[in-house]
Design an enzyme around this catalytic site. Structure first.
Site, PDB file in Angstrom:
ATOM      1  N   ASP A 173       0.836  -1.201   0.000  1.00  0.00           N
ATOM      2  CA  ASP A 173       0.000   0.000   0.000  1.00  0.00           C
ATOM      3  C   ASP A 173       0.870   1.249   0.000  1.00  0.00           C
ATOM      4  OD1 ASP A 173      -2.926   1.123   0.757  1.00  0.00           O
ATOM      5  OD2 ASP A 173      -1.409   2.262   1.852  1.00  0.00           O
ATOM      6  N   TYR A 175       3.127   9.711  -0.496  1.00  0.00           N
ATOM      7  CA  TYR A 175       4.235   9.139   0.279  1.00  0.00           C
ATOM      8  C   TYR A 175       5.590   9.377  -0.406  1.00  0.00           C
ATOM      9  CZ  TYR A 175       0.343   6.520   2.435  1.00  0.00           C
ATOM     10  OH  TYR A 175      -0.840   6.162   3.033  1.00  0.00           O
ATOM     11  N   LYS A 213      -2.680   5.861  -4.309  1.00  0.00           N
ATOM     12  CA  LYS A 213      -3.785   6.775  -3.991  1.00  0.00           C
ATOM     13  C   LYS A 213      -3.605   8.126  -4.666  1.00  0.00           C
ATOM     14  CE  LYS A 213      -3.670   4.640   0.593  1.00  0.00           C
ATOM     15  NZ  LYS A 213      -2.222   4.549   0.915  1.00  0.00           N
ATOM     16  N   HIS A 217      -7.641   9.494  -1.871  1.00  0.00           N
ATOM     17  CA  HIS A 217      -6.980   9.495  -0.561  1.00  0.00           C
ATOM     18  C   HIS A 217      -7.843  10.164   0.523  1.00  0.00           C
ATOM     19  CE1 HIS A 217      -2.560   9.205   0.967  1.00  0.00           C
ATOM     20  NE2 HIS A 217      -3.398   8.964   1.943  1.00  0.00           N
TER      21      HIS A 217
END
Ligand SMILES: NC(=O)c1ccc[n+]([C@@H]2O[C@H](COP(=O)([O-])OP(=O)(O)OC[C@H]3O[C@@H](n4cnc5c(N)ncnc54)[C@H](OP(=O)(O)O)[C@@H]3O)[C@@H](O)[C@H]2O)c1
Length: 277
Positions: free
Chosen positions: A50, A55, A80, A113
């Protein structure tokens, strides 16, 4: 519900099988740190990763997937759509950017998200297009309250397969779980270990002692037994292994309830009705 292995899957509402346990990589640095985490996870038998555009480690994740030598269809990859990329055209572009960074030809799961007010429905239209075009095997959302889902479902052609929300024993999310069960949406836990803060809880520790397991393993086992998907994060090889070593014991129904009753509606992250990013 008996779960035997790290490769056990749950069937999403569009027929796609998703591993029940995966590795999360929030706050894992791009480059060697994320490459190692994903590499150790895959070596240990994890098949679900994930990540998210936010990120900023999709390139490292992609590198580790490539290095693993596994076939593409053996791995389940989630990314996401970030908030500033919401909107129809923006979503199409952000998706392509994620795909390119990951070095993949398709994604298994793509999530909105956060429910950005006034934007998420347009974004969903674009997600539906990408899904119909065969570029994503399943589409879902994250951080959606039932009222966000109600609003989305009014105009959606495709029902989200997943709602990924903060969920741990101090935030058991009963209302979200009931809503999602009714609409055939699987719930996925983020921060399942409450970012490490749940591990000192006496009820959890007692069970850890009883089963000769760690507190993290008790919580992850609880996730699996309440029927949700879970994605604990670690950058340490021994913890990545530990978090997946949860298939040789089973909590009793009473113990599952006891853990659920630790709920205090306590969040470690933002409330989806009140975020400013
Ligand atoms: N959709 C969203 O908005 C959203 C938000 C947050 C997170 N997520 C996803 O959910 C994943 C998991 O959430 P999270 O990373 O916030 O928190 P988490 O998985 O609840 O906890 C991670 C923390 O616990 C530590 N830890 C992991 N395993 C442990 C063990 N066995 N024993 C002791 N400590 C342990 C980790 O440290 P070390 O790394 O040092 O081991 C890290 O500090 C994320 O990585 C991300 O993929 C999604």
């Amino acid at each position: 519900m008996i779960m035997n292995s790290l490769q056990d899957t749950i069937k999403l509402n569009n027929g796609v099988d998703m591993p029940r346990l995966g590795l999360g990589v929030f706050k894992v640095e791009d480059g060697q740190e994320v490459i190692n985490s994903v590499k150790w996870a895959l070596e240990h038998g994890y098949r679900s990763i994930d990540t998210a555009a936010a990120y900023k480690n999709e390139e490292g994740v992609g590198q580790a997937l490539k290095d693993s030598g596994l076939n593409r269809d053996e791995i389940f990859v989630t990314s996401k759509l970030w908030n500033s990329d919401q909107g129809y055209e923006e979503t199409l572009q952000a998706f392509e950017a994620s795909l390119e960074k990951l070095g993949l030809e398709y994604l298994d799961l793509y999530l909105i998200h956060w429910p950005v007010e006034g934007k998420y429905k347009e974004s969903w239209k674009a997600m539906e297009k990408l899904y119909h075009d065969g570029k994503i095997r399943a589409i879902g959302v994250s951080n959606f309250h039932p009222h966000h889902l109600d609003d989305l479902l009014k105009d959606a052609e495709v029902t989200p397969v997943i709602n990924q929300v903060e969920l741990h024993p101090k935030l058991a999310q009963q209302e979200v779980r009931d809503y999602c069960e009714k609409h055939d949406i699987v719930v996925e836990a983020w921060s399942p270990l409450m970012q490490g803060q749940i591990l000192e809880e006496p009820v959890i520790q007692e069970l850890a002692e009883k089963y000769n397991k760690t507190a993290a393993q008790i919580v992850i086992r609880w996730d699996l037994q309440i029927g949700i998907v879970t994605i604990p994060k670690s950058t340490k090889q021994h913890r990545i292994q530990e978090n997946a070593d949860v298939f040789d014991f089973e909590l009793t129904d009473e113990e599952v309830v006891k853990i659920t009753q630790l709920n205090e509606n306590h969040r470690v992250g933002p409330d989806p009705d009140n975020f400013d990013f």
